[in-house]
Design a protein around this motif. Structure first.
Motif, PDB file in Angstrom:
ATOM      1  N   ALA A   5     -37.501 -24.984 -84.240  1.00 38.72           N
ATOM      2  CA  ALA A   5     -38.464 -25.783 -85.707  1.00 38.72           C
ATOM      3  C   ALA A   5     -39.362 -26.290 -85.233  1.00 38.72           C
ATOM      4  O   ALA A   5     -40.032 -26.768 -86.157  1.00 38.72           O
ATOM      5  CB  ALA A   5     -36.899 -26.481 -85.688  1.00 38.72           C
ATOM      6  N   ALA A   6     -39.218 -26.687 -83.626  1.00 39.10           N
ATOM      7  CA  ALA A   6     -40.807 -28.058 -84.085  1.00 39.10           C
ATOM      8  C   ALA A   6     -41.934 -26.824 -84.194  1.00 39.10           C
ATOM      9  O   ALA A   6     -42.624 -27.339 -84.434  1.00 39.10           O
ATOM     10  CB  ALA A   6     -41.037 -28.098 -82.492  1.00 39.10           C
ATOM     11  N   ARG A   7     -42.256 -25.396 -83.925  1.00 40.50           N
ATOM     12  CA  ARG A   7     -43.286 -24.623 -83.428  1.00 40.50           C
ATOM     13  C   ARG A   7     -43.827 -24.080 -85.374  1.00 40.50           C
ATOM     14  O   ARG A   7     -44.688 -24.362 -85.865  1.00 40.50           O
ATOM     15  CB  ARG A   7     -43.312 -23.512 -82.977  1.00 40.50           C
ATOM     16  N   ARG A   8     -42.316 -23.973 -85.591  1.00 42.25           N
ATOM     17  CA  ARG A   8     -42.518 -23.951 -87.091  1.00 42.25           C
ATOM     18  C   ARG A   8     -43.023 -24.630 -88.232  1.00 42.25           C
ATOM     19  O   ARG A   8     -43.501 -24.968 -89.221  1.00 42.25           O
ATOM     20  CB  ARG A   8     -40.559 -23.134 -87.939  1.00 42.25           C
ATOM     21  N   HIS A   9     -42.394 -26.635 -88.519  1.00 43.69           N
ATOM     22  CA  HIS A   9     -42.687 -27.092 -88.981  1.00 43.69           C
ATOM     23  C   HIS A   9     -43.993 -28.378 -87.775  1.00 43.69           C
ATOM     24  O   HIS A   9     -44.238 -28.698 -88.806  1.00 43.69           O
ATOM     25  CB  HIS A   9     -41.785 -27.942 -88.988  1.00 43.69           C
ATOM     26  N   VAL A  13     -42.137 -33.636 -80.020  1.00 47.54           N
ATOM     27  CA  VAL A  13     -40.862 -32.891 -79.838  1.00 47.54           C
ATOM     28  C   VAL A  13     -40.699 -34.532 -78.611  1.00 47.54           C
ATOM     29  O   VAL A  13     -41.356 -34.139 -78.210  1.00 47.54           O
ATOM     30  CB  VAL A  13     -40.093 -32.470 -79.464  1.00 47.54           C
ATOM     31  N   VAL A  14     -40.371 -35.951 -78.767  1.00 48.61           N
ATOM     32  CA  VAL A  14     -39.744 -36.778 -78.082  1.00 48.61           C
ATOM     33  C   VAL A  14     -38.694 -36.191 -77.732  1.00 48.61           C
ATOM     34  O   VAL A  14     -37.570 -36.357 -77.790  1.00 48.61           O
ATOM     35  CB  VAL A  14     -40.220 -38.279 -78.456  1.00 48.61           C
ATOM     36  N   THR A  34     -41.393 -26.100 -71.009  1.00 42.65           N
ATOM     37  CA  THR A  34     -41.273 -25.328 -70.069  1.00 42.65           C
ATOM     38  C   THR A  34     -41.221 -23.919 -71.149  1.00 42.65           C
ATOM     39  O   THR A  34     -41.447 -23.196 -71.085  1.00 42.65           O
ATOM     40  CB  THR A  34     -40.787 -24.819 -68.951  1.00 42.65           C
ATOM     41  N   LEU A  35     -41.125 -24.162 -72.694  1.00 43.61           N
ATOM     42  CA  LEU A  35     -40.720 -23.598 -73.665  1.00 43.61           C
ATOM     43  C   LEU A  35     -42.174 -22.761 -74.344  1.00 43.61           C
ATOM     44  O   LEU A  35     -42.650 -23.446 -74.462  1.00 43.61           O
ATOM     45  CB  LEU A  35     -39.542 -23.082 -74.590  1.00 43.61           C
ATOM     46  N   PRO A  36     -42.091 -21.598 -74.438  1.00 40.08           N
ATOM     47  CA  PRO A  36     -43.558 -21.163 -75.648  1.00 40.08           C
ATOM     48  C   PRO A  36     -44.472 -21.593 -76.555  1.00 40.08           C
ATOM     49  O   PRO A  36     -43.146 -22.323 -77.205  1.00 40.08           O
ATOM     50  CB  PRO A  36     -43.329 -19.435 -76.191  1.00 40.08           C
ATOM     51  N   GLY A  37     -44.920 -22.837 -75.959  1.00 37.19           N
ATOM     52  CA  GLY A  37     -45.723 -23.311 -77.513  1.00 37.19           C
ATOM     53  C   GLY A  37     -45.220 -24.716 -77.507  1.00 37.19           C
ATOM     54  O   GLY A  37     -45.148 -25.427 -78.138  1.00 37.19           O
ATOM     55  N   MET A  38     -44.569 -25.204 -76.715  1.00 41.80           N
ATOM     56  CA  MET A  38     -43.758 -26.245 -76.382  1.00 41.80           C
ATOM     57  C   MET A  38     -44.979 -27.241 -75.607  1.00 41.80           C
ATOM     58  O   MET A  38     -44.661 -28.666 -76.132  1.00 41.80           O
ATOM     59  CB  MET A  38     -42.494 -26.871 -75.965  1.00 41.80           C
TER      60      MET A  38
END
Length: 205
Positions: A5-9, A13-14, A34-38
């Protein structure tokens, strides 16, 4: 789901990850960053109070990309000025501990979790699964109670054991808050956990 959701929008993210090291039964905590794109969109919050069992220190730390940390520092300067220097030095020393510290820490806390869990079950409680944190949650209906606030007051006054009603973590106006659960803390000396369990067993016998 959160990362997607964070990548899409295009969200920042805190992440409250203060219990990152308090994970039991061989489970592993996976930091969201550590997840892709985060990595470039996550601020990760840690806690010295939780990681080193120093609740009164009230010192945390954050990890994140430089632009986000810079913005966070500008906000933080208007929230608090400083923490005692001795606390800062102690936390800095703790953060330099090797992996062996965390292995002992988790093993010790898991042993205490198991000790209190067994004692509460022997006292008649249904104990919910716990794979992290310092706390065990029980269903108070297993000992014939329905109101968590009244239950916590009752055992504090009559059994001399304190617990926290789960409904305290909900806003008073919120509908649907659970009222049949209470929380016990197990980051205590083993003899205290044993005595608390024994008192509850005697009281509910």
């Amino acid at each position: 789901i959160v990362a997607s959701a964070a990548r899409r929008h295009d969200l920042i993210v805190v992440c409250d990850e203060v219990y990152e090291h308090l994970v039991f039964d061989g489970c592993a905590h996976i930091p969201l960053m550590t997840l892709p794109g985060m990595k470039e969109r996550t601020i990760r919050i840690g806690s010295a109070g939780k990681t080193f069992s120093l609740t009164g220190f009230r010192i945390g730390y954050v990890t994140g990309p430089e632009p986000l940390i810079t913005g966070l520092m500008k906000t933080h300067q208007h929230l608090s000025y400083t923490s005692p220097g001795s606390f800062q030095k102690a936390v800095a020393a703790g953060l330099a501990f090797g992996d062996d510290y965390y292995e002992r820490f988790v093993s010790n806390m898991q042993t205490k979790r198991d000790l209190l869990s067994a004692g509460l079950m022997e006292a008649g409680f249904d104990v919910l699964p716990c794979q992290g944190t310092y706390f065990l949650t029980v269903d108070i209906r297993s000992v014939g109670r329905e109101d968590d606030v009244a239950f916590c007051r009752e055992i504090t006054e009559k059994a001399k054991v304190a617990a926290v009603p789960i409904s305290a973590f909900y806003h008073p106006s919120q509908t649907g808050a659970p009222h049949s659960y209470a929380r016990f803390c197990f980051c205590k000396r083993p003899e205290i956990l044993e005595e608390a369990s024994a008192r509850l067993a005697r009281y509910f016998a």
